[in-house]
Design a protein around this motif. Structure first.
Motif, PDB file in Angstrom:
ATOM      1  N   SER A  11       0.829  -1.205   0.000  1.00  0.00           N
ATOM      2  CA  SER A  11       0.000   0.000   0.000  1.00  0.00           C
ATOM      3  C   SER A  11       0.862   1.253   0.000  1.00  0.00           C
ATOM      4  N   SER A  12       0.171   2.388  -0.076  1.00  0.00           N
ATOM      5  CA  SER A  12       0.822   3.695  -0.021  1.00  0.00           C
ATOM      6  C   SER A  12       0.277   4.484   1.159  1.00  0.00           C
ATOM      7  N   LEU A  13       1.079   5.422   1.610  1.00  0.00           N
ATOM      8  CA  LEU A  13       0.689   6.292   2.719  1.00  0.00           C
ATOM      9  C   LEU A  13       1.427   7.608   2.544  1.00  0.00           C
ATOM     10  N   ARG A  14       0.758   8.706   2.876  1.00  0.00           N
ATOM     11  CA  ARG A  14       1.412  10.005   2.807  1.00  0.00           C
ATOM     12  C   ARG A  14       1.438  10.636   4.193  1.00  0.00           C
TER      13      ARG A  14
ATOM     14  N   VAL B  61       5.704  19.850   4.640  1.00  0.00           N
ATOM     15  CA  VAL B  61       6.522  18.926   3.865  1.00  0.00           C
ATOM     16  C   VAL B  61       5.871  17.547   3.950  1.00  0.00           C
ATOM     17  N   TYR B  62       5.858  16.838   2.842  1.00  0.00           N
ATOM     18  CA  TYR B  62       5.196  15.543   2.760  1.00  0.00           C
ATOM     19  C   TYR B  62       6.199  14.430   2.509  1.00  0.00           C
ATOM     20  N   LEU B  63       5.872  13.251   3.009  1.00  0.00           N
ATOM     21  CA  LEU B  63       6.602  12.032   2.699  1.00  0.00           C
ATOM     22  C   LEU B  63       5.614  11.050   2.102  1.00  0.00           C
ATOM     23  N   GLN B  64       5.701  10.865   0.790  1.00  0.00           N
ATOM     24  CA  GLN B  64       4.863   9.889   0.102  1.00  0.00           C
ATOM     25  C   GLN B  64       5.576   8.544   0.104  1.00  0.00           C
ATOM     26  N   MET B  65       4.939   7.546   0.668  1.00  0.00           N
ATOM     27  CA  MET B  65       5.549   6.220   0.784  1.00  0.00           C
ATOM     28  C   MET B  65       4.728   5.230  -0.036  1.00  0.00           C
ATOM     29  N   ASN B  66       5.360   4.623  -1.011  1.00  0.00           N
ATOM     30  CA  ASN B  66       4.705   3.662  -1.897  1.00  0.00           C
ATOM     31  C   ASN B  66       5.325   2.272  -1.720  1.00  0.00           C
ATOM     32  N   SER B  67       4.591   1.275  -2.165  1.00  0.00           N
ATOM     33  CA  SER B  67       5.068  -0.114  -2.100  1.00  0.00           C
ATOM     34  C   SER B  67       5.605  -0.442  -0.714  1.00  0.00           C
TER      35      SER B  67
ATOM     36  N   SER C 254      14.589  17.010   2.110  1.00  0.00           N
ATOM     37  CA  SER C 254      14.211  18.027   1.130  1.00  0.00           C
ATOM     38  C   SER C 254      15.009  19.288   1.449  1.00  0.00           C
ATOM     39  N   TRP C 255      15.843  19.679   0.517  1.00  0.00           N
ATOM     40  CA  TRP C 255      16.645  20.871   0.707  1.00  0.00           C
ATOM     41  C   TRP C 255      15.796  22.107   0.418  1.00  0.00           C
ATOM     42  N   THR C 256      16.289  23.266   0.798  1.00  0.00           N
ATOM     43  CA  THR C 256      15.543  24.498   0.579  1.00  0.00           C
ATOM     44  C   THR C 256      15.335  24.770  -0.918  1.00  0.00           C
ATOM     45  N   THR C 257      16.187  24.193  -1.742  1.00  0.00           N
ATOM     46  CA  THR C 257      16.049  24.370  -3.192  1.00  0.00           C
ATOM     47  C   THR C 257      14.939  23.507  -3.774  1.00  0.00           C
ATOM     48  N   GLY C 258      14.470  22.554  -2.964  1.00  0.00           N
ATOM     49  CA  GLY C 258      13.496  21.585  -3.454  1.00  0.00           C
ATOM     50  C   GLY C 258      14.122  20.278  -3.885  1.00  0.00           C
ATOM     51  N   ALA C 259      15.436  20.259  -3.990  1.00  0.00           N
ATOM     52  CA  ALA C 259      16.125  19.010  -4.299  1.00  0.00           C
ATOM     53  C   ALA C 259      15.956  18.037  -3.143  1.00  0.00           C
ATOM     54  N   THR C 260      16.046  16.752  -3.463  1.00  0.00           N
ATOM     55  CA  THR C 260      15.867  15.717  -2.448  1.00  0.00           C
ATOM     56  C   THR C 260      16.978  14.681  -2.535  1.00  0.00           C
ATOM     57  N   SER C 261      17.188  13.982  -1.420  1.00  0.00           N
ATOM     58  CA  SER C 261      18.147  12.881  -1.369  1.00  0.00           C
ATOM     59  C   SER C 261      17.544  11.764  -0.543  1.00  0.00           C
ATOM     60  N   TYR C 262      17.820  10.518  -0.946  1.00  0.00           N
ATOM     61  CA  TYR C 262      17.258   9.355  -0.272  1.00  0.00           C
ATOM     62  C   TYR C 262      18.320   8.281  -0.115  1.00  0.00           C
ATOM     63  N   PRO C 263      18.212   7.477   0.928  1.00  0.00           N
ATOM     64  CA  PRO C 263      19.097   6.315   1.027  1.00  0.00           C
ATOM     65  C   PRO C 263      18.595   5.211   0.097  1.00  0.00           C
ATOM     66  N   ASP C 264      19.441   4.263  -0.185  1.00  0.00           N
ATOM     67  CA  ASP C 264      19.077   3.182  -1.098  1.00  0.00           C
ATOM     68  C   ASP C 264      17.884   2.370  -0.599  1.00  0.00           C
ATOM     69  N   SER C 265      17.706   2.309   0.715  1.00  0.00           N
ATOM     70  CA  SER C 265      16.640   1.475   1.289  1.00  0.00           C
ATOM     71  C   SER C 265      15.238   1.947   0.882  1.00  0.00           C
ATOM     72  N   VAL C 266      15.091   3.219   0.534  1.00  0.00           N
ATOM     73  CA  VAL C 266      13.766   3.742   0.185  1.00  0.00           C
ATOM     74  C   VAL C 266      13.737   4.392  -1.194  1.00  0.00           C
ATOM     75  N   LYS C 267      14.884   4.524  -1.829  1.00  0.00           N
ATOM     76  CA  LYS C 267      14.957   5.197  -3.122  1.00  0.00           C
ATOM     77  C   LYS C 267      14.045   4.501  -4.139  1.00  0.00           C
ATOM     78  N   GLY C 268      13.258   5.291  -4.833  1.00  0.00           N
ATOM     79  CA  GLY C 268      12.310   4.756  -5.796  1.00  0.00           C
ATOM     80  C   GLY C 268      10.954   4.430  -5.201  1.00  0.00           C
ATOM     81  N   ARG C 269      10.858   4.362  -3.879  1.00  0.00           N
ATOM     82  CA  ARG C 269       9.573   4.092  -3.211  1.00  0.00           C
ATOM     83  C   ARG C 269       9.054   5.293  -2.447  1.00  0.00           C
ATOM     84  N   PHE C 270       9.958   6.074  -1.853  1.00  0.00           N
ATOM     85  CA  PHE C 270       9.583   7.236  -1.039  1.00  0.00           C
ATOM     86  C   PHE C 270       9.888   8.513  -1.808  1.00  0.00           C
ATOM     87  N   LEU C 271       9.021   9.505  -1.605  1.00  0.00           N
ATOM     88  CA  LEU C 271       9.196  10.784  -2.286  1.00  0.00           C
ATOM     89  C   LEU C 271       8.834  11.908  -1.327  1.00  0.00           C
TER      90      LEU C 271
END
Length: 123
Positions: A16-19, A78-84, A51-68
């Protein structure tokens, strides 16, 4: 000084997903880098993205591609969208903010924290 409040946690099924939301008050969130961490029982607090002040983001490998992570500066949120979602994503999720730091993946670097919101992923 900024105050942070997380919301949106809950119990969901695997896949599932959760925000999650991190609402700020006291200061404008656009001035801060905002990170998300999580802590499972018996484990250290783990970095899940920033989420940096510029809007750029960085993620660890454990969530990359699933979290936004995204920002809505007009709502001061600020939001954390969590998928899969997986059972191993079960934890208390925290947002944290600060102006500057040397190691942004380290929880001790952040001065401002929310109270956390529980996310439980059932298999």
């Amino acid at each position: 000084q900024v105050q942070l409040v997380e919301s949106g946690g809950g119990l969901v099924q695997a896949g599932s997903s959760l925000r999650l939301s991190c609402g700020a008050s006291g200061r404008t969130i656009s001035s801060y880098a905002v990170a998300w961490f999580r802590q499972a029982p018996g484990k250290e607090r783990e970095f899940v993205g920033i989420s940096w002040t510029t809007g750029a983001t960085s993620y660890p490998d454990s969530v990359k591609g699933r979290f936004l992570i995204s920002r809505d500066n007009a709502k001061n949120t600020v939001y954390l969208q969590m998928n899969s979602l997986k059972p191993e994503d079960t934890a208390v999720y925290y947002c944290a903010a600060d102006f500057t730091f040397r190691r942004y993946t380290i929880a001790d670097e952040y001065d401002y924290w929310g109270q956390g919101t529980q996310v439980t992923v059932a298999s």
